[in-house]
Design a protein around this motif. Sequence first.
Motif, PDB file in Angstrom:
ATOM      1  N   ALA A 150       0.838  -1.195   0.000  1.00  0.00           N
ATOM      2  CA  ALA A 150       0.000   0.000   0.000  1.00  0.00           C
ATOM      3  C   ALA A 150       0.876   1.248   0.000  1.00  0.00           C
ATOM      4  CB  ALA A 150      -0.920  -0.009   1.216  1.00  0.00           C
ATOM      5  N   LEU A 151       0.325   2.329  -0.497  1.00  0.00           N
ATOM      6  CA  LEU A 151       1.058   3.595  -0.464  1.00  0.00           C
ATOM      7  C   LEU A 151       1.297   4.002   0.984  1.00  0.00           C
ATOM      8  CD1 LEU A 151      -0.645   5.649  -3.296  1.00  0.00           C
ATOM      9  CD2 LEU A 151       1.774   5.097  -3.138  1.00  0.00           C
ATOM     10  N   THR A 152       2.548   4.186   1.346  1.00  0.00           N
ATOM     11  CA  THR A 152       2.899   4.597   2.699  1.00  0.00           C
ATOM     12  C   THR A 152       2.780   6.112   2.829  1.00  0.00           C
ATOM     13  OG1 THR A 152       5.228   4.873   2.117  1.00  0.00           O
ATOM     14  CG2 THR A 152       4.516   2.679   2.866  1.00  0.00           C
ATOM     15  N   ARG A 153       2.913   6.589   4.066  1.00  0.00           N
ATOM     16  CA  ARG A 153       2.905   8.033   4.294  1.00  0.00           C
ATOM     17  C   ARG A 153       4.066   8.698   3.571  1.00  0.00           C
ATOM     18  NH1 ARG A 153       2.228   9.259  10.296  1.00  0.00           N
ATOM     19  NH2 ARG A 153       3.880   7.700  10.335  1.00  0.00           N
ATOM     20  N   ASN A 154       5.244   8.082   3.606  1.00  0.00           N
ATOM     21  CA  ASN A 154       6.398   8.670   2.922  1.00  0.00           C
ATOM     22  C   ASN A 154       6.187   8.732   1.417  1.00  0.00           C
ATOM     23  OD1 ASN A 154       7.317   8.039   5.593  1.00  0.00           O
ATOM     24  ND2 ASN A 154       9.408   8.243   4.862  1.00  0.00           N
ATOM     25  N   GLU A 155       5.654   7.640   0.840  1.00  0.00           N
ATOM     26  CA  GLU A 155       5.443   7.627  -0.598  1.00  0.00           C
ATOM     27  C   GLU A 155       4.331   8.594  -0.995  1.00  0.00           C
ATOM     28  OE1 GLU A 155       6.240   6.651  -4.506  1.00  0.00           O
ATOM     29  OE2 GLU A 155       7.366   6.253  -2.653  1.00  0.00           O
ATOM     30  N   THR A 156       3.285   8.680  -0.171  1.00  0.00           N
ATOM     31  CA  THR A 156       2.219   9.646  -0.428  1.00  0.00           C
ATOM     32  C   THR A 156       2.771  11.064  -0.413  1.00  0.00           C
ATOM     33  OG1 THR A 156       0.567   8.184   0.561  1.00  0.00           O
ATOM     34  CG2 THR A 156      -0.002  10.505   0.382  1.00  0.00           C
ATOM     35  N   ALA A 157       3.605  11.372   0.580  1.00  0.00           N
ATOM     36  CA  ALA A 157       4.210  12.704   0.657  1.00  0.00           C
ATOM     37  C   ALA A 157       5.077  12.987  -0.561  1.00  0.00           C
ATOM     38  CB  ALA A 157       5.043  12.819   1.939  1.00  0.00           C
ATOM     39  N   HIS A 158       5.842  11.982  -0.985  1.00  0.00           N
ATOM     40  CA  HIS A 158       6.710  12.160  -2.152  1.00  0.00           C
ATOM     41  C   HIS A 158       5.893  12.457  -3.409  1.00  0.00           C
ATOM     42  CE1 HIS A 158      10.098  11.506  -4.860  1.00  0.00           C
ATOM     43  NE2 HIS A 158       9.339  10.680  -5.554  1.00  0.00           N
ATOM     44  N   LEU A 159       4.814  11.716  -3.608  1.00  0.00           N
ATOM     45  CA  LEU A 159       3.989  11.924  -4.798  1.00  0.00           C
ATOM     46  C   LEU A 159       3.277  13.272  -4.771  1.00  0.00           C
ATOM     47  CD1 LEU A 159       2.496   8.334  -5.143  1.00  0.00           C
ATOM     48  CD2 LEU A 159       4.125   9.416  -6.697  1.00  0.00           C
TER      49      LEU A 159
END
Length: 462
Positions: A392-401
Amino acid sequence: MIKCVKTDSPTTAAAASIDLDACRDRFSEVTAAIAGRFPRVEPRRHATAFLRALMAGPSRANCWTLAEHAGYRSPDAFQYLLAQSVWDHDGLRDDLRTFVVDHLGRDRAVLVLDETGDVKKGVHTVGVQRQYTGTAGRIENAQVAVYAVWAGRRSAAFIDRELYVPRSWTADPARCAAAGLPEDLVFATKPALALRIVQRTVAADAVPGFVTGDEVYGNDPRLRAGLEQLGIGYVLAVASTATVALATGPVGAAVLAAGLPEESWQLRSAGQGSKGQRWYQWAYLSLEERPPAGGGRYLLIRRNRTTGELAFYRCWTPARATLAELVRVAGTRWRVEEAFQTGKVLTALDEHQVRRYTSWARWTVLAMLAHAFLTVLAAEQPAPEEDTGMIALTRNETAHLLAALLFTHHHPEQHRWAWSAWRRRHQLRARHCHYQRQQTRMQHPAPLQHRRPSQNTSAKGR
């Protein structure tokens, strides 16, 4: 809001799409919810721009870099927002708490207490002194604050904080006044600040199921008594040298652990970590010969399966709690470490370059709100299909996107050149001021004064 794309193509199967329109709508909902804390439209617009710039992920975050990213011609608007503008940052903190609790849930929620330190130079930044900070792992010139993280079933985010003001400050009213601290400020230990946060949370009708924290908080009897008066169960770490009161008299926690038969230990996970389940051996025993109906006091003991190292927790529950429940709460404490790491990396929680208390309070609450926004977005995403080959999209990956797709501004070349010129002019003025002060001191040296006794301390709880 955030959705994975299911496709037969290996290339697109390894990607995820973000509904940017839905993210914009959610961000607009958040800024609309806090709009009432700003009496005038200008600071409200500046606060919105500040939040967007924080989540854009600049390599260094301060009023200069954030203002440049937001498209301002100078940092004046952001500096004024933090230091002088009229708005209710305590009310915004309350809005933050409501947002986190409503979206991460109240069911089996745990309030995690911990402190973190930001290494600072000089002596003028509010609350700074040489003191122990876990960030550096040693005594440093640092500013320390107590934070509270609301840990729900899906994720965890900050809901409150209190600045730790050492005795070296509270004993010096002139110094406190220069930093903008309240006139009636008195010294408070970190556990006392933590209890203040819990009381504020309960008063807002956000009652957690449990409170947990490390030894700084577990070793303080006044904090434990305060939680019991509020009717909130706790699982608080204590030192291995702690003694507990039994009907036969006080006994060392380590002595009790040594006398437990081997069948008392149960293998249980303290929760899932980055490398899998965190397995330990656990045991617990009642500290009351006749515990009250429904609840009681317990000593929870954790044993490392490999080294045999022991850790101890004082527990109190208003209702009956199983070993599995106490282990779950104890294992929740790692959530605050994750929150500190992501808050500092993703929303610059520790990068404030401000000296006065009001500016510190406003920077931290805006950084916590930005962190909560990213946390809720990641927590609300649907789980990917099993055959996508992705987590699943993590908080870090969500922030990056979101930083790349939603919060990044592409400014014209002239904007960058103008900011380069502004920085160089400012730095030249600062250099001239430093040289002038240095020359004045050399021409008119101040009389020698006795140095104030050092206020160093290695005790985290002071």
